[in-house]
Design a protein around this motif. Structure first.
Motif, PDB file in Angstrom:
ATOM      1  N   PRO A  36       4.911   9.384 -10.324  1.00 46.65           N
ATOM      2  CA  PRO A  36       4.836   8.359 -11.382  1.00 46.65           C
ATOM      3  C   PRO A  36       6.069   8.303 -12.280  1.00 46.65           C
TER       4      PRO A  36
ATOM      5  N   ARG B 136       4.152   5.402  -5.810  1.00 50.30           N
ATOM      6  CA  ARG B 136       4.134   5.338  -7.275  1.00 50.30           C
ATOM      7  C   ARG B 136       3.127   6.336  -7.848  1.00 50.30           C
ATOM      8  N   LYS B 137       2.005   6.480  -7.183  1.00 48.33           N
ATOM      9  CA  LYS B 137       0.985   7.426  -7.653  1.00 48.33           C
ATOM     10  C   LYS B 137       1.454   8.869  -7.485  1.00 48.33           C
ATOM     11  N   ALA B 138       2.123   9.152  -6.357  1.00 51.25           N
ATOM     12  CA  ALA B 138       2.563  10.522  -6.084  1.00 51.25           C
ATOM     13  C   ALA B 138       3.699  10.946  -7.010  1.00 51.25           C
TER      14      ALA B 138
ATOM     15  N   ASN C 230       2.594   1.657  -3.332  1.00 54.14           N
ATOM     16  CA  ASN C 230       1.623   2.018  -4.376  1.00 54.14           C
ATOM     17  C   ASN C 230       1.296   3.509  -4.306  1.00 54.14           C
ATOM     18  N   ASN C 231       1.188   4.050  -3.081  1.00 52.56           N
ATOM     19  CA  ASN C 231       0.957   5.493  -2.912  1.00 52.56           C
ATOM     20  C   ASN C 231       2.156   6.304  -3.412  1.00 52.56           C
TER      21      ASN C 231
ATOM     22  N   GLU D 246       0.833  -1.210   0.000  1.00 49.24           N
ATOM     23  CA  GLU D 246       0.000   0.000   0.000  1.00 49.24           C
ATOM     24  C   GLU D 246       0.868   1.261   0.000  1.00 49.24           C
TER      25      GLU D 246
END
Length: 699
Positions: A196, A192-194, A189-190, A186
């Protein structure tokens, strides 16, 4: 290819033979400097590749992982995280030791996660049969997702395969072999989103460590929903390490076989003797005794030759060149000044030779292990012995080596006491004074009295260092706990090539580093000794002739008296006379005083200063030792360099700071002028008092 020159980073744990591989690849095409803005050593080399291109190799400081705990390790991480860095590699070569693959592969798996084309070099392959080790290379390459090259830097095997792999580096896999994100899906993944467009594992390293990453502004990390406290990040780091070792264990279970029955290992038996609580220390003392005996014994002949050579050269230039200022400068300034340091090259080279052999053989790590038991009693850790032993070469890199000590109090104490250790710059002073005041006699056919005296001076420096550490430990208020971990490499015969490189590089560094200072000071000292103001200097010939009028005296003696009188009333003589009252109780005259002051630039300047002064005073056709032996004390009519004066000088240089470069690096490492001033004042006071007592007791 990205460019005509392939940039290669050589990475590995300490004691994996990384530097040996670097030496094999580059030969003598090496340069040593410092990283911009810091004092960590930067070692680069050029390697010619089979297809006609070249590779620029960077030998990075040894590190156990990318979880940095020292400034040296930070250098590795900051380079590998910053693609805009001038040395950012096209390919990373991770060097591992065949006997310590499990530990070495932790760093390898982290490098792979950085998505850099990576080659795994397994070194010391010649020891596989000795240890009963066998490797399934094709299987290991498949599991680790990389190309593997088996090499033996000792036997020079596998080096050509490394060069071929560098040429074809674009074919190397940059796919991670361990997915770090599994430690907290988790959270990653956060991330990677913040971010990219950023490498996920690089982001993780930037967040968890204090490194510079040019392409990432930490202030933009404005995502409070998943920001974790420092304690939680540490827990995740530990979890990451566990995951990596689980993967490594599984890989080695399949690809590594060790048949203990076939092993022919002497290491354990040797360790029992060399690290024994009684015999270990006795053996170490015997080795030190042999080293110092050899330094004096083996170097005496070449030193005498060099001394005579410079005396003859000085006389040659004086006889061949026309009389004048230029001739005087060469014959009385430059040649004696340079000769005053070049004469000690044999002793310096032998000292570095012995240290290199002890390090290459693996014995030095046993010494570190032994000395840890002593160090703890004086407020230091076993890691402190590494800078202290390094201090026998030079205090400057030794003080920088304290960065591996995590406990600030232990590190600060080590920095403050390291200058007490006898460095190579003290060796010229010790050598010339010992040769003047200690008889060259031998006991039992083996024990050379001069070599024994040199060993005692080294011991005195070490004893004062640990006593000072004990006092500082009791007076400095700081709480903290440290743990001692030492690498115990295998015993091995020192590689002649590596030892030779070390001796050449360190001797060259000593000579050229000191040579710049000596050359400049020799010119200044010659000028100050050749010119003066006032009637006493201008009319020195008339004054001396008037003094000896009616007295039967040879022309040679009269000329010597005139030169001595001129020197005494020269600019340098006036300066020396000004400080003479402060040093006279130590048994020194104004000439020695000038040498003491000038040697603050570098300790070894002491000898070259006296060589220049005595040359200007006459007798430039004699050797440095002969000039010092013939120096007369006008108060006693005897030799200036008596046993009392000699012991006073030896103790003064054993304890005095006398090195502005060491003060500068102490300031840099402690980020304060307080501690360099503490060093300067306390060491100078101890040196003066010790020298005073020695002269008063022995005179």
């Amino acid at each position: 290819m990205k460019s005509s020159v392939i940039k290669v980073a050589l990475i590995g744990n300490p004691n994996t033979g990384k530097t040996s591989v670097f030496n094999r690849l580059t030969g003598l095409n090496q340069q040593v400097g410092n990283y911009p803005g810091i004092t960590v050593e930067k070692k680069q080399g050029i390697c010619d590749l089979p297809n006609g291109t070249t590779a620029k190799l960077l030998d990075l400081p040894g590190t156990y992982s990318l979880n940095a705990s020292s400034l040296d390790e930070n250098v590795v991480i900051e380079l590998l995280l910053n693609k805009n860095h001038e040395d950012y590699p096209d390919v990373a070569i991770v060097v591992a030791d065949v006997e310590n693959l499990k530990r070495n592969l932790l760093l390898f798996t982290q490098i792979k996660d950085l998505e850099i084309p990576t080659l795994l070099v397994i070194n010391m392959a010649d020891r596989m049969g000795l240890k009963g080790i066998s490797l399934d290379i094709p299987l290991l390459e498949k599991l680790l997702k990389t190309k593997i090259v088996l090499v033996s830097s000792r036997k020079n095997t596998g080096i050509d395969k490394i060069k071929e792999s560098i040429v074809n580096y674009q074919e190397l896999s940059d796919t991670p072999c361990v997915n770090a994100s599994v430690i907290d899906p988790e959270y990653f993944n956060n991330l990677r989103k913040a971010f990219p467009n950023q490498s996920l594992y690089k982001l993780w390293l930037v967040i968890t460590q204090d490194v510079n990453f040019a392409n990432l502004d930490r202030k933009t990390l404005n995502v409070p929903s998943f920001v974790k406290p420092k304690s939680e990040l540490k827990r995740l780091q530990q979890k990451e390490t566990i995951k990596r070792y689980q993967f490594i264990n599984e890989v080695l279970k399949q690809g590594l076989k060790i048949d203990a029955a076939q092993a022919r290992d002497l290491r354990s038996r040797l360790d029992k003797i060399l690290t024994h609580r009684v015999f270990g220390y006795l053996i170490f003392l015997f080795i030190l005794f042999s080293i110092f005996q050899s330094i004096f014994e083996w170097s005496s002949l070449p030193m005498d030759y060099i001394d005579g050579f410079f005396a003859d050269m000085s006389q040659f230039f004086r006889s061949q060149l026309p009389s004048g200022i230029f001739t005087d400068l060469i014959a009385e300034g430059l040649i004696p000044g340079i000769g005053g340091v070049v004469i000690f090259i044999p002793q310096i080279a032998f000292l570095f030779l012995f240290i290199a052999v002890l390090e290459e053989s693996g014995y030095m790590s046993r010494v570190v292990f032994l000395m840890d038991k002593i160090m703890k009693r004086f407020g230091l850790s076993g890691k402190s012995i590494v800078p202290l032993i390094s201090g026998t070469a030079c205090a400057i890199p030794a003080i920088m080596a304290t960065r591996n000590i995590e406990n600030w109090k232990e590190r600060l104490i080590t920095i403050l006491v390291t200058p007490f250790i006898t460095c190579s710059a003290r060796l010229p002073v010790y050598s010339i004074i010992i040769a003047l005041v200690i008889p060259d006699v031998r006991y039992l056919g083996l024990i050379n009295l001069q070599g024994l005296m040199l060993m005692l001076l080294y011991f005195i420096g070490f004893i004062v260092a640990i006593v000072s550490a004990y006092i500082l430990n009791k007076t400095m208020k700081y709480t903290g706990k440290s743990f001692f971990v030492v690498e115990m490499p295998n015993y091995k015969l020192p590689l002649f090539k590596n030892v030779l490189y070390t001796v050449i590089e360190k001797t060259k560094s000593f000579v050229f580093g000191a040579g710049k200072i000596i050359l400049s000071l020799s010119i200044v000292l010659w000028f100050l000794a050749s010119y003066g103001v006032g009637e006493n200097f201008d009319n020195s010939e008339e004054i001396v002739k008037r003094k000896y009028q009616g007295v039967s005296i040879s022309d040679e003696k009269l000329n010597h008296e005139i030169e001595s009188y001129r020197l005494e009333n020269s600019l340098i003589g006036v300066m020396g006379k000004a400080i003479e009252p402060a040093i006279e109780p130590l048994g020194y005259d104004w000439k020695i005083g000038v040498a003491l002051v000038s040697s603050f630039a570098a300790r070894e300047v002491f000898v070259s200063t006296l060589a220049t002064i005595y040359s200007v005073g006459g007798g430039n056709d004699t050797t440095i030792k002969q000039r010092m032996q013939s120096e007369i004390n006008p108060n006693t009519g005897g030799s200036r360099y008596t046993f009392a004066t000699g012991m006073s000088l030896l103790l003064f240089y054993a304890f005095a700071m006398q090195c502005m470069s060491t003060l500068a690096v102490t300031k840099k490492e402690t980020n304060s002028w307080q501690w360099p001033l503490v060093q300067l004042v306390s060491m100078t006071a101890l040196a003066y008092i010790s020298a005073l007592l020695a002269y008063q007791i022995f005179s």
